[in-house]
Write an enzyme that holds these catalytic residues in place. Structure first.
Site, PDB file in Angstrom:
ATOM      1  N   CYS A   1       0.860  -1.186   0.000  1.00 17.76           N
ATOM      2  CA  CYS A   1       0.000   0.000   0.000  1.00 17.76           C
ATOM      3  C   CYS A   1       0.891   1.228   0.000  1.00 17.76           C
ATOM      4  CB  CYS A   1      -0.915  -0.002   1.220  1.00 17.76           C
ATOM      5  SG  CYS A   1      -1.961   1.465   1.351  1.00 17.76           S
TER       6      CYS A   1
ATOM      7  N   CYS B   1      -5.318   6.068  -3.232  1.00 17.67           N
ATOM      8  CA  CYS B   1      -4.623   4.783  -3.306  1.00 17.67           C
ATOM      9  C   CYS B   1      -3.258   5.047  -3.923  1.00 17.67           C
ATOM     10  CB  CYS B   1      -5.418   3.775  -4.134  1.00 17.67           C
ATOM     11  SG  CYS B   1      -4.593   2.171  -4.335  1.00 17.67           S
TER      12      CYS B   1
END
Length: 311
Positions: free
Chosen positions: A93, A250
């Site tokens: 991530c 994101c």
């Protein structure tokens, strides 16, 4: 399952920290020896926005040697043990890495002055993170096509259906250590009209599922206003993350969206990109890595917002 139906287990009484990177939010806990049992139901309960703390993901700060025994990682290296909001384990991530390093510094677990760098263990490999004036910059490593050369003929390797689109759209699947499928849309009206409360359908879907990014290009005039030059590309995106739903940002998705857009643009495409997400703006730069592969550098802010003790 709500926390009214789920015991907090080993997290009861522990102090957890909430933080975010451009609105992509996370709950953090320090567990150097990875001794806490983090089952999916417990993580999902903590991340529940109505009955728990609420977050897009859960991150445990553990030593790399505890998460991956037998590795040659330095004893002092920290590992970002990342889980999605539904409790599923994820490889990587980008916003999470920045927020993770901010967590480590604010907790006094590492010292990282501006200009210094630190190596962080992840399931997508070791990532080098540097502290900048306005946040952190991460060498995310090389990007690649998930379906290999299938994308090279017409720029697509899959089809995506989503609520708000009348027909399926061609897409390109990109790996940033985790899977992404990128769709280009013609205008911002189509982007704003998407119903991402429902997961898009991807055919063929990568083996471990995929995050889906929807992209529209920004006007050159807007790019020049922010950077003073038109050698920087700009896109606006919305993202549906597997195991989470739509998120405000994101990091790996921003990298994948820029990589796909740059590929579609051909050799004249710039190496630097501004990626506008609902939670802010990220900078993505393509550089030649020490392995002679094209690496992606992601830069942006990270913030810790508070602490909570579970009952």
């Amino acid at each position: 399952m709500s926390t009214t139906e789920t015991a907090w287990g080993e997290l009861a009484g522990l102090t957890l920290t909430k933080g975010h990177g451009t609105g992509n939010d996370f709950v953090f806990v320090t567990d150097p020896e990875a001794s806490l049992e983090l089952n999916p139901e417990l993580v999902a309960a903590v991340c529940d926005r109505h009955f728990g703390i609420g977050a897009d993901g859960f991150i445990r700060a553990a030593k790399s040697t505890a998460i991956q025994p037998g590795t040659d990682a330095p004893a002092e290296q920290w590992f970002m043990d990342y889980r999605n909001a539904d409790g599923s384990v994820s490889e990587m991530c980008g916003n999470g890495v920045r927020a993770f390093v901010e967590y480590l510094t604010t907790e006094g677990l590492i010292e990282l002055p501006e200009g210094a760098r630190v190596q962080i263990g992840t399931r997508a490999g070791v990532k080098t993170v540097g502290r900048t004036e306005n946040g952190y910059a991460i060498d995310m490593g090389p990007w690649s096509f998930i379906h290999g050369d299938a994308a090279r003929e017409d720029g697509s390797d899959s089809m995506v259906a989503a609520r708000g689109l009348q027909t399926q759209r061609p897409a390109l699947s990109i790996s940033m250590g985790n899977p992404h499928t990128v769709v280009m849309l013609g205008n911002e009206g189509k982007l704003d009209g998407l119903g991402l409360e429902v997961a898009p359908s991807v055919t063929p879907i990568p083996p471990n599922g995929t995050n889906v990014e929807f992209v529209v290009p920004e006007e050159i005039e807007d790019t020049m206003e922010e950077t003073g030059t038109n050698s920087v590309g700009a896109i606006r995106i919305r993202v549906h993350e597997r195991g989470v739903g739509e998120t405000l940002s994101c990091g790996t998705g921003a990298c994948a969206a820029a990589a796909a857009t740059r590929f579609w643009g051909g050799e004249e495409s710039p190496d630097e990109w501004l990626v506008h997400v609902p939670g802010g703006t990220l900078a993505v730069t393509f550089v030649l890595g020490p392995d002679e592969l094209e690496h992606v550098v992601l830069a942006g802010p990270a913030t810790m917002v508070g602490k909570v003790v579970l009952n």
